[in-house]
Design an enzyme around this catalytic site. Structure first.
Site, PDB file in Angstrom:
ATOM      1  N   CYS A 178       0.833  -1.208   0.000  1.00  9.57           N
ATOM      2  CA  CYS A 178       0.000   0.000   0.000  1.00  9.57           C
ATOM      3  C   CYS A 178       0.870   1.262   0.000  1.00  9.57           C
ATOM      4  O   CYS A 178       0.677   2.163  -0.833  1.00  9.57           O
ATOM      5  CB  CYS A 178      -0.962  -0.036   1.187  1.00  9.57           C
ATOM      6  SG  CYS A 178      -0.208  -0.548   2.742  1.00  9.57           S
TER       7      CYS A 178
HETATM    8  N1  LIG Z   1      -4.568  -3.875   5.210  1.00  5.55           N
HETATM    9  C1  LIG Z   1      -4.007  -3.225   4.195  1.00  5.55           C
HETATM   10  O1  LIG Z   1      -4.154  -2.000   4.050  1.00  5.55           O
HETATM   11  C2  LIG Z   1      -3.187  -3.974   3.193  1.00  5.55           C
HETATM   12  C3  LIG Z   1      -2.883  -5.299   3.331  1.00  5.55           C
HETATM   13  N2  LIG Z   1      -2.079  -5.925   2.423  1.00  5.55           N
HETATM   14  C4  LIG Z   1      -1.713  -7.323   2.596  1.00  5.55           C
HETATM   15  O2  LIG Z   1      -2.848  -8.146   2.398  1.00  5.55           O
HETATM   16  C5  LIG Z   1      -2.766  -9.287   3.262  1.00  5.55           C
HETATM   17  C6  LIG Z   1      -4.003  -9.292   4.150  1.00  5.55           C
HETATM   18  O3  LIG Z   1      -3.997  -8.093   4.909  1.00  5.55           O
HETATM   19  P1  LIG Z   1      -5.163  -7.715   5.924  1.00  5.55           P
HETATM   20  O4  LIG Z   1      -6.475  -8.073   5.327  1.00  5.55           O
HETATM   21  O5  LIG Z   1      -4.898  -6.353   6.369  1.00  5.55           O
HETATM   22  O6  LIG Z   1      -4.849  -8.736   7.114  1.00  5.55           O
HETATM   23  P2  LIG Z   1      -5.816  -9.261   8.256  1.00  5.55           P
HETATM   24  O7  LIG Z   1      -4.943  -9.540   9.417  1.00  5.55           O
HETATM   25  O8  LIG Z   1      -6.944  -8.330   8.435  1.00  5.55           O
HETATM   26  O9  LIG Z   1      -6.356 -10.641   7.648  1.00  5.55           O
HETATM   27  C7  LIG Z   1      -5.470 -11.708   7.433  1.00  5.55           C
HETATM   28  C8  LIG Z   1      -6.214 -12.894   6.842  1.00  5.55           C
HETATM   29  O10 LIG Z   1      -5.255 -13.949   6.704  1.00  5.55           O
HETATM   30  C9  LIG Z   1      -5.651 -15.073   7.507  1.00  5.55           C
HETATM   31  N3  LIG Z   1      -4.480 -15.566   8.295  1.00  5.55           N
HETATM   32  C10 LIG Z   1      -3.914 -15.003   9.388  1.00  5.55           C
HETATM   33  N4  LIG Z   1      -2.869 -15.729   9.847  1.00  5.55           N
HETATM   34  C11 LIG Z   1      -2.760 -16.777   9.024  1.00  5.55           C
HETATM   35  C12 LIG Z   1      -1.881 -17.875   8.968  1.00  5.55           C
HETATM   36  N5  LIG Z   1      -0.900 -18.076   9.834  1.00  5.55           N
HETATM   37  N6  LIG Z   1      -2.049 -18.752   7.968  1.00  5.55           N
HETATM   38  C13 LIG Z   1      -3.014 -18.561   7.063  1.00  5.55           C
HETATM   39  N7  LIG Z   1      -3.890 -17.543   7.077  1.00  5.55           N
HETATM   40  C14 LIG Z   1      -3.771 -16.657   8.035  1.00  5.55           C
HETATM   41  C15 LIG Z   1      -6.692 -14.564   8.477  1.00  5.55           C
HETATM   42  O11 LIG Z   1      -7.615 -15.625   8.696  1.00  5.55           O
HETATM   43  P3  LIG Z   1      -8.243 -15.965  10.146  1.00  5.55           P
HETATM   44  O12 LIG Z   1      -9.700 -15.682  10.011  1.00  5.55           O
HETATM   45  O13 LIG Z   1      -7.955 -17.399  10.303  1.00  5.55           O
HETATM   46  O14 LIG Z   1      -7.550 -15.100  11.141  1.00  5.55           O
HETATM   47  C16 LIG Z   1      -7.341 -13.414   7.706  1.00  5.55           C
HETATM   48  O15 LIG Z   1      -8.356 -13.925   6.866  1.00  5.55           O
HETATM   49  C17 LIG Z   1      -1.459  -9.141   4.055  1.00  5.55           C
HETATM   50  O16 LIG Z   1      -0.433  -9.837   3.431  1.00  5.55           O
HETATM   51  C18 LIG Z   1      -1.204  -7.647   4.002  1.00  5.55           C
HETATM   52  O17 LIG Z   1       0.146  -7.348   4.156  1.00  5.55           O
HETATM   53  C19 LIG Z   1      -1.631  -5.296   1.318  1.00  5.55           C
HETATM   54  C20 LIG Z   1      -1.906  -3.972   1.110  1.00  5.55           C
HETATM   55  C21 LIG Z   1      -2.676  -3.204   2.059  1.00  5.55           C
HETATM   56  C1  LIG Z   2      -0.380   0.741   9.277  1.00  6.58           C
HETATM   57  C2  LIG Z   2       0.470  -0.486   9.036  1.00  6.58           C
HETATM   58  O1  LIG Z   2       0.853  -1.182   9.956  1.00  6.58           O
HETATM   59  N1  LIG Z   2       0.777  -0.762   7.778  1.00  6.58           N
HETATM   60  C3  LIG Z   2       1.582  -1.891   7.388  1.00  6.58           C
HETATM   61  C4  LIG Z   2       1.683  -1.941   5.914  1.00  6.58           C
HETATM   62  C5  LIG Z   2       0.410  -2.381   5.263  1.00  6.58           C
HETATM   63  C6  LIG Z   2       0.446  -3.754   4.767  1.00  6.58           C
HETATM   64  O2  LIG Z   2      -0.462  -4.510   4.936  1.00  6.58           O
HETATM   65  O3  LIG Z   2       1.565  -4.113   4.139  1.00  6.58           O
HETATM   66  P1  LIG Z   2       1.654  -4.599   2.683  1.00  6.58           P
HETATM   67  O4  LIG Z   2       1.148  -3.486   1.842  1.00  6.58           O
HETATM   68  O5  LIG Z   2       3.109  -4.899   2.502  1.00  6.58           O
HETATM   69  O6  LIG Z   2       0.909  -5.850   2.449  1.00  6.58           O
HETATM   70  C7  LIG Z   2       3.001  -1.831   7.900  1.00  6.58           C
HETATM   71  O7  LIG Z   2       3.501  -0.768   8.206  1.00  6.58           O
HETATM   72  O8  LIG Z   2       3.647  -2.891   7.909  1.00  6.58           O
END
Ligand SMILES: NC(=O)C1=CN([C@@H]2O[C@H](COP(=O)(O)OP(=O)(O)OC[C@H]3O[C@@H](n4cnc5c(N)ncnc54)[C@H](OP(=O)(O)O)[C@@H]3O)[C@@H](O)[C@H]2O)C=CC1
Ligand SMILES: CC(=O)N[C@@H](CCC(=O)OP(=O)(O)O)C(=O)O
Length: 346
Positions: A146
């Protein structure tokens, strides 16, 4: 339009929920499976009767699925990508597992060895506006981080046009809302603890620094992340030293020219972006201002859409031969379907 099938792993997380809302409103995608991926654990029951159910992980359900979205943490995505590819699916990974091209650098940055290094060479870094030629033929797309999305959409056109002083650092001062940290509450990201607070973190060592440098093609990016006490959005204030004779007007003109035909990037003619104009949209807004000897570019996105699920859908549309903006709502500056869809974080 022929309907294609999609599956989400990590559907219970912030990004997975956002993507689910987009797919359920998509005219050419059918959600074949929404699974919570943590092995050996039963998914949480829906909190409200209107919440859609999430199934337990069952990789056999990926057979015959056209595109699999991995909304899972880094480290867990790589083996899931391998399993989905073996079943013939195309994969869009929202985690960081396939963004860095070098396995040794991945290990340094993420503190663990890569478990599928053989896939790194074929993964396409999906900053969509700069990856349209490669994404359609890919099996595996690494959806950008992001913070990197907000920084690179500002930096890349200026580097390509050679408008920046070659030896000068490029300072990316970025602030993110709390949903960037995922849904698990921690002492530092829980809303109750950050209320009326604001702080820098990961200074000099944040994992997105190397990602931005890799895609910028140099090591001069100085990136600092901050945690804002709001839910969603990233605003990056980027300080740049232009080449002699290049001013803020030239920088703005270069960005405008590069993005003139881009539905998801808007360059301001005057004024600077603010987060509430991009929240719940798939837009990146860019604005430029002179700042003494420097030029300042401000970049704003919604971390969960342009920074995650929205860009993932742009990439999936390209993978599947669909128009890139399908299912992403009105093109310019307006809220997408997730503003009202169940499951989308309001
Ligand atoms: N949030 C953001 O703004 C952004 C996120 N991302 C990336 O997207 C991905 C998801 O992010 P986000 O939705 O924020 O994360 P969340 O923590 O909100 O959700 C994570 C998801 O992954 C599952 N999970 C957690 N631990 C494990 C594990 N050990 N093995 C398998 N599955 C697991 C969880 O399932 P359960 O229900 O079992 O906990 C849940 O569905 C991450 O890689 C993050 O870095 C990328 C860009 C932006
Ligand atoms: C606010 C906050 O904690 N942000 C996360 C980045 C967001 C994220 O989910 O990382 P990816 O875009 O690499 O998947 C961090 O600083 O690590």
């Amino acid at each position: 339009m022929n309907t294609k099938s999609a599956a989400i792993l990590g559907a219970s997380g912030y990004a997975g929920r956002e993507l689910r809302a987009l797919i359920e409103a998509h005219p050419a995608l059918e959600l074949a499976a929404a699974m919570s991926a943590r092995p050996g654990q039963a998914p949480e029951p829906p909190a409200l009767p209107v919440d859609p159910p999430i199934d337990a992980l069952d990789l056999d359900r990926l057979d015959g699925v056209d595109v699999v979205f991995l909304c899972t943490p880094h480290g867990t995505s790589a083996p899931l990508a391998l399993a989905a590819l073996e079943r013939g699916a195309r994969v869009v990974d929202l985690s960081a597992d396939f963004r860095l091209r070098d396995a040794a650098q991945y290990e340094r940055v993420y503190g663990q060895p890569h478990t599928a290094p053989e896939l790194l060479a074929e993964a396409v870094y999906g900053l969509t506006e700069f990856a349209r030629e490669r994404v359609p033929g890919a099996q595996l797309v690494a959806n950008p981080g992001c913070y990197p999305t907000s920084a690179l959409l500002a930096l890349k056109p200026l580097l390509e046009a050679d408008l920046l002083e070659p030896a000068a650092p490029m300072v990316v001062d970025a602030k993110s809302g709390l949903t960037g940290a995922g849904r698990s509450a921690s002492a530092t990201t829980h809303f109750g603890n950050v209320h009326e607070n604001f702080r820098a973190y990961g200074v000099g060592v944040h994992r997105h620094g190397p990602e931005i440098c890799q895609e910028a093609g140099n090591d001069r990016v100085v990136f600092t992340a901050h945690l804002l006490p709001i839910l969603r959005g990233i605003l990056s204030t980027i300080y740049l030293q232009p080449r002699a004779g290049v001013g803020a007007g030239d920088i703005a003109a270069a960005l405008s020219a590069r993005y003139r035909d881009e539905p998801f990037v808007t360059v301001y003619e005057r004024g600077l972006p603010e987060l509430d104009r991009v929240q719940r949209t798939n837009q990146c807004h860019l604005g430029v201002a002179a700042h003494g000897p420097l030029v300042c570019v401000v970049s704003a996105i919604d971390n969960l859409l342009k920074g995650a699920a929205g860009q993932a859908l742009q990439n999936a549309n390209l993978l599947l031969g669909l128009p890139e903006g399908t299912g992403l709502g009105p093109a310019h500056g307006q809220h997408t379907a997730t503003a009202v869809a169940p499951g989308g974080l309001q």
